[in-house]
Design a protein around this motif. Sequence first.
Motif, PDB file in Angstrom:
ATOM      1  N   PHE A  27     -11.677 -47.360  19.065  1.00 37.29           N
ATOM      2  CA  PHE A  27     -10.417 -47.947  19.134  1.00 37.29           C
ATOM      3  C   PHE A  27     -10.147 -49.491  19.051  1.00 37.29           C
ATOM      4  O   PHE A  27      -9.112 -49.954  18.451  1.00 37.29           O
ATOM      5  CB  PHE A  27     -10.056 -47.522  20.747  1.00 37.29           C
ATOM      6  N   LEU A  31      -7.520 -51.554  16.611  1.00 32.26           N
ATOM      7  CA  LEU A  31      -6.578 -52.522  17.002  1.00 32.26           C
ATOM      8  C   LEU A  31      -6.544 -53.801  16.052  1.00 32.26           C
ATOM      9  O   LEU A  31      -5.740 -54.551  15.686  1.00 32.26           O
ATOM     10  CB  LEU A  31      -6.846 -52.992  18.452  1.00 32.26           C
ATOM     11  N   LEU A  32      -7.896 -54.329  15.692  1.00 32.40           N
ATOM     12  CA  LEU A  32      -8.117 -55.240  15.047  1.00 32.40           C
ATOM     13  C   LEU A  32      -7.810 -55.120  13.659  1.00 32.40           C
ATOM     14  O   LEU A  32      -7.507 -56.445  13.155  1.00 32.40           O
ATOM     15  CB  LEU A  32      -9.588 -55.839  15.215  1.00 32.40           C
TER      16      LEU A  32
ATOM     17  N   LEU B  99      -2.006 -56.775  19.079  1.00 35.09           N
ATOM     18  CA  LEU B  99      -3.166 -55.717  19.022  1.00 35.09           C
ATOM     19  C   LEU B  99      -4.488 -56.306  18.992  1.00 35.09           C
ATOM     20  O   LEU B  99      -5.535 -55.929  19.682  1.00 35.09           O
ATOM     21  CB  LEU B  99      -3.049 -54.800  17.518  1.00 35.09           C
ATOM     22  N   ARG B 188      -4.712 -44.966  25.927  1.00 38.97           N
ATOM     23  CA  ARG B 188      -4.971 -46.280  25.632  1.00 38.97           C
ATOM     24  C   ARG B 188      -4.045 -47.084  25.029  1.00 38.97           C
ATOM     25  O   ARG B 188      -3.782 -48.126  25.611  1.00 38.97           O
ATOM     26  CB  ARG B 188      -6.375 -46.638  24.767  1.00 38.97           C
ATOM     27  N   LEU B 189      -3.386 -46.520  24.045  1.00 35.33           N
ATOM     28  CA  LEU B 189      -2.340 -47.200  23.335  1.00 35.33           C
ATOM     29  C   LEU B 189      -1.128 -47.295  24.384  1.00 35.33           C
ATOM     30  O   LEU B 189      -0.461 -48.262  24.586  1.00 35.33           O
ATOM     31  CB  LEU B 189      -2.093 -46.396  22.104  1.00 35.33           C
ATOM     32  N   LEU B 192      -1.077 -50.036  27.006  1.00 35.86           N
ATOM     33  CA  LEU B 192      -0.998 -51.322  26.173  1.00 35.86           C
ATOM     34  C   LEU B 192       0.750 -51.518  26.172  1.00 35.86           C
ATOM     35  O   LEU B 192       1.266 -52.345  26.706  1.00 35.86           O
ATOM     36  CB  LEU B 192      -1.704 -51.333  24.871  1.00 35.86           C
TER      37      LEU B 192
END
Lengths: 313, 286
Positions: A27, A31-32, B99, B188-189, B192
Motif C-alpha cells: 500500500f 502511494l509513492l 500520497l 486505508r485510503l 486518508l
Amino acid sequence: MSAIKPASVQRSTVAVRPRLMLTNTQFSILLLLPALLTLVFTVLYPLLRGIYLSFHSYSLVDLASGIQWVGLDNFKTLLSSSAYRSVWGTTLIFVAGSVGGQFLVGFMTALVLNQDLAQRNLFRGLLLMPWIVPTVVSALLWKWIFNQQYGIFNYVLHSLGIISSFKAWIGDPSLALFSVTLANIWKGFPFHMIVLLAALQTIPVDIVEAAIIDGATALQRFRYVVLPHLRYIIMIDLLISIIWTFQSFTTIWTMTEGGPVTATTTLAISIYRTAFQAFDIGMGAAIGTIWLVAMLIFSVLFVRLLGGTRVEL
Amino acid sequence: MLSFTHRRRLVQWLSYLYVLVLLVLALFPIAWMVSSSIKPIEDLFVIPPQWIPQNPTLATLNSVIYGDYGRGSLFPRYFANSVIVTVGTTIFCLVVATLAAYSFSRYPFRASNGLMVGILSTQMFPQGMLLITLYLTFLALNLLNTYPALILANTTFAIPFAIWILKGFFDTVPREIEDAALIDGCGRLGVLTRVVLPMIAPGLVAAGVYTFLIAWDEYLFAATLTIKPEMRTLPPGIIQSFVGQFYLNWPNVMAASVLVTIPVTLLFIFFQKHLVQGLTAGAVKG
C-alpha cells in the motif's frame, strides 16, 4: 460497552472477504508511485543522462557528428581552463555573500521579533514581502534602482555623501557582483527570518527564565541557551539556502546575463550559456556533473560537521 | 549603570528602531516600483527623483495590458499561460505529494528513509543540467511549447518541497484516530481521504500556496521550453516584451512588474498564516 466488542470483531472478519488486499508495504509503495514515477521522468532520468552526456561530445550546432564518446576530455578541458576556475570563484563569492547576508539580517530580525513587541505579526508579514515578490520582478526592480543615470541608489548614496559620483552598479565589472548579491540578500532574508523566528519560539520560556535568574547576561543566554537549541534548524536553514543559491539563475540572468563580460557568471549561468547558447551539450553537462559531485560532498561534510548526530528528516 | 527596567526599555526602543529601518529597506523598493508604474514617462527620468508621482496616470498600465501604437499586447496571453501552468502544477503536485507524504509518515518500510533523503536531495541537482535532457526529451516528444511540458518541468523542484511540508503535517496527526477509523471498517485510503486529510487542511493550503508561489516565479524552464511567444508565461514574457538588448522600456517594465506581483500578494495576504506555518512545520520539529 459489551455491545461494541462483538461489532468490531465482526467488522474485522468482514475485512477478510476476498478483495484486493495489499500488505502495508505494498500500500505504501502504491502511494509513492505517482511521485516516484514523475521524479524518475523529470529528475532521475535527466540526471543520469546528463552524467552520460558529460563523457561525450554533443553539439547541437554540429548535429551531423552526433553523440561521440570522449572519455574525460570535457572534464580535462574544464579543469585546465582559467575561465572555468573563475566561474567557481564568482559562484563562491555570490553564494557566501548572499547566504551570509541573508542569514545575518534574517537571524537578527528573528531575534528582534522574538521579543514582546506590539504589532509583531504585522511587522513579520510586511517584512516577508520581498520574498513574495516574483524573482524576475525583484531583479528588474533592482536593475532600475541601480540605473546609473536615474536610479535612486546613486541618488540616495550621493545625497548622503557616501559616493562622490554616480556609479554604474550594473555596468561596471568590479561592482556588478556586489549589486547582484545585494539584490539577492534583499529578496532572500525573509526566508531565514521566518524559519529562525519559528524555531526561537519553540525554546521553552522556563529555560530562558532560569538562565536569567542564574544571572546569565543576554550574550551568555544567546551563546548557551539559544544557539544550542537552534543548532539543528540553523544547519538545515543554511544547507537549503546554500544549495538554492548555487541554483540561483533568474536574478543574475535578468540583471546582467552573467556580465559585464563574465563578472557575474556563476555555475548556473555558465551551464545555460554553454548548453543553450553555445549549444555545447556535453560541456554543459560536464559543468553540471562536477557541480553535482561538489554539492553532494559538501552536503555530507556539512551535515557531519554541524549535525553531529544522525539527521532526522 | 542603568536599572533593569531602564535597560529593558532601551532594548525595546532599539528594537522598534531596527524594525523601522528594516521595514523601510524592505518595502521602499516595492513602493518605488508602484510609484514608477503610475508616472508619465517624462516624470520617470528626472533627478532628483519624484518620490510621490505628481501626475499619476494609468496610461502605462493600460499600454501594457492593451498594447499601444496600434500593436496588441501579449500580456493577457502571458497572464493566462501563467495561471494555467501554475494552477496545473499546484493541483498535480498537491495530489502526488500528499500520497507520497502520507506513505512516508504512516507506512514507512525499509527503503522509506532512503527514498525520502533521495527525493529531498534532488534539490541540489543543477537545474541547468536537468534542463538539457528535459529539453531534448520534450523536443523528441513534440512537447515543446505546451503546458504539460512546463507543468512536468516544474514538478522537479515543487514535488520534493511539497512532500516535506506535508509530511510535517501528517506527523502531527495522532495515530490513534486512524487506528480507530481502521477498526471501524474504513479502508486505508478512506482513512486518508475522509479522516486525515480534513485534519491537515492547513497543511494542504500551505503546500498549495507554496507550490503556487514557486510555479508563478519560475523563469529558467519556461524561457527554454517555450519558443513561441504566445506560449510564454509571465516571467520570460515580460523579459521578451520589454527588455531589449540595448533598450529597456522602464515604464512598461515597472507597470508589468506591478501586475505580476498583485496575484501573489493577494494570495499571501489571505494565506499568510498557513504559509508561515507550512514553511516551519517541517523544520521546527527537530
